[in-house]
Write a protein that holds these residues in place. Structure first.
Motif, PDB file in Angstrom:
ATOM      1  N   GLN A  62       0.820  -1.205   0.000  1.00  0.00           N
ATOM      2  CA  GLN A  62       0.000   0.000   0.000  1.00  0.00           C
ATOM      3  C   GLN A  62       0.857   1.260   0.000  1.00  0.00           C
ATOM      4  OE1 GLN A  62      -3.426   0.001   2.666  1.00  0.00           O
ATOM      5  NE2 GLN A  62      -3.473  -2.229   2.578  1.00  0.00           N
ATOM      6  N   TYR A  63       1.951   1.255   0.758  1.00  0.00           N
ATOM      7  CA  TYR A  63       2.839   2.420   0.756  1.00  0.00           C
ATOM      8  C   TYR A  63       3.539   2.571  -0.595  1.00  0.00           C
ATOM      9  CZ  TYR A  63       2.679   4.457   5.411  1.00  0.00           C
ATOM     10  OH  TYR A  63       2.307   5.154   6.529  1.00  0.00           O
ATOM     11  N   GLY A  64       3.889   1.456  -1.214  1.00  0.00           N
ATOM     12  CA  GLY A  64       4.473   1.531  -2.556  1.00  0.00           C
ATOM     13  C   GLY A  64       3.505   2.167  -3.537  1.00  0.00           C
ATOM     14  N   ASP A  65       2.235   1.762  -3.445  1.00  0.00           N
ATOM     15  CA  ASP A  65       1.196   2.334  -4.303  1.00  0.00           C
ATOM     16  C   ASP A  65       1.027   3.829  -4.016  1.00  0.00           C
ATOM     17  OD1 ASP A  65      -0.982   1.924  -6.287  1.00  0.00           O
ATOM     18  OD2 ASP A  65      -2.243   2.535  -4.597  1.00  0.00           O
ATOM     19  N   LEU A  66       1.030   4.203  -2.744  1.00  0.00           N
ATOM     20  CA  LEU A  66       0.922   5.617  -2.382  1.00  0.00           C
ATOM     21  C   LEU A  66       2.081   6.431  -2.958  1.00  0.00           C
ATOM     22  CD1 LEU A  66      -0.161   5.341   1.360  1.00  0.00           C
ATOM     23  CD2 LEU A  66      -1.530   6.282  -0.509  1.00  0.00           C
ATOM     24  N   ALA A  67       3.290   5.892  -2.845  1.00  0.00           N
ATOM     25  CA  ALA A  67       4.462   6.599  -3.365  1.00  0.00           C
ATOM     26  C   ALA A  67       4.368   6.794  -4.879  1.00  0.00           C
ATOM     27  CB  ALA A  67       5.740   5.836  -3.000  1.00  0.00           C
ATOM     28  N   LEU A  68       3.931   5.755  -5.576  1.00  0.00           N
ATOM     29  CA  LEU A  68       3.780   5.872  -7.031  1.00  0.00           C
ATOM     30  C   LEU A  68       2.690   6.880  -7.395  1.00  0.00           C
ATOM     31  CD1 LEU A  68       4.200   2.144  -8.065  1.00  0.00           C
ATOM     32  CD2 LEU A  68       5.792   4.038  -8.503  1.00  0.00           C
ATOM     33  N   ARG A  69       1.615   6.908  -6.629  1.00  0.00           N
ATOM     34  CA  ARG A  69       0.553   7.886  -6.889  1.00  0.00           C
ATOM     35  C   ARG A  69       1.058   9.306  -6.648  1.00  0.00           C
ATOM     36  NH1 ARG A  69      -5.291   5.857  -5.835  1.00  0.00           N
ATOM     37  NH2 ARG A  69      -5.086   3.640  -6.256  1.00  0.00           N
ATOM     38  N   LEU A  70       1.853   9.486  -5.607  1.00  0.00           N
ATOM     39  CA  LEU A  70       2.450  10.803  -5.369  1.00  0.00           C
ATOM     40  C   LEU A  70       3.298  11.255  -6.559  1.00  0.00           C
ATOM     41  CD1 LEU A  70       3.549  10.524  -1.631  1.00  0.00           C
ATOM     42  CD2 LEU A  70       1.887  12.158  -2.571  1.00  0.00           C
ATOM     43  N   ALA A  71       3.922  10.287  -7.216  1.00  0.00           N
ATOM     44  CA  ALA A  71       4.748  10.592  -8.377  1.00  0.00           C
ATOM     45  C   ALA A  71       3.940  10.724  -9.666  1.00  0.00           C
ATOM     46  CB  ALA A  71       5.832   9.520  -8.552  1.00  0.00           C
ATOM     47  N   GLY A  72       2.614  10.541  -9.558  1.00  0.00           N
ATOM     48  CA  GLY A  72       1.769  10.728 -10.723  1.00  0.00           C
ATOM     49  C   GLY A  72       1.591   9.493 -11.585  1.00  0.00           C
ATOM     50  N   VAL A  73       1.875   8.313 -11.029  1.00  0.00           N
ATOM     51  CA  VAL A  73       1.678   7.061 -11.751  1.00  0.00           C
ATOM     52  C   VAL A  73       0.275   6.558 -11.436  1.00  0.00           C
ATOM     53  CG1 VAL A  73       2.442   4.667 -11.987  1.00  0.00           C
ATOM     54  CG2 VAL A  73       4.125   6.492 -11.666  1.00  0.00           C
ATOM     55  N   LYS A  74      -0.465   6.180 -12.450  1.00  0.00           N
ATOM     56  CA  LYS A  74      -1.817   5.649 -12.230  1.00  0.00           C
ATOM     57  C   LYS A  74      -1.740   4.229 -11.700  1.00  0.00           C
ATOM     58  CE  LYS A  74      -4.132   8.513 -15.599  1.00  0.00           C
ATOM     59  NZ  LYS A  74      -4.964   8.583 -16.769  1.00  0.00           N
ATOM     60  N   SER A  75      -2.577   3.931 -10.710  1.00  0.00           N
ATOM     61  CA  SER A  75      -2.616   2.610 -10.102  1.00  0.00           C
ATOM     62  C   SER A  75      -3.241   1.595 -11.060  1.00  0.00           C
ATOM     63  CB  SER A  75      -3.426   2.656  -8.807  1.00  0.00           C
ATOM     64  OG  SER A  75      -3.544   1.376  -8.260  1.00  0.00           O
ATOM     65  N   GLU A  76      -2.696   0.387 -11.044  1.00  0.00           N
ATOM     66  CA  GLU A  76      -3.260  -0.692 -11.869  1.00  0.00           C
ATOM     67  C   GLU A  76      -4.395  -1.394 -11.145  1.00  0.00           C
ATOM     68  OE1 GLU A  76      -0.337  -3.372 -13.370  1.00  0.00           O
ATOM     69  OE2 GLU A  76       1.043  -1.769 -13.859  1.00  0.00           O
TER      70      GLU A  76
END
Length: 77
Positions: A62-76
């Motif tokens: 979940q934290y990995g997903d949060l970090a990627l979202r902060l970077a503007g990556v759309k969640s799969e």
């Protein structure tokens, strides 16, 4: 400690900037994103408990997903 944090932030910021340059990340401020991601990692130490409601693996994902979202990556997911 402050020097180490600054070094970590600069390294993470370089990764975010490279991701923006490559078109992988979409952020207005790589510095703000890198600081926020570092705060995520440090903040978990304040509340995480082995016998808590969330398993370590769940927090990591979940934290990995949060970090990627902060970077503007759309969640799969």
């Amino acid at each position: 400690m402050l020097a180490l944090r600054a070094e970590c932030e600069a390294g993470l910021r370089a990764i975010v900037e490279a991701g923006v340059k490559e078109g992988c990340f979409t952020v207005a401020s790589p510095r703000l994103v890198s600081c926020a991601v570092l705060d995520l990692g440090m903040g978990v130490a304040a509340w995480y408990r082995e016998d808590g409601a969330l398993a370590e693996d769940a927090i990591v994902w979940q934290y990995g997903d949060l970090a990627l979202r902060l970077a503007g990556v759309k969640s799969e997911g």
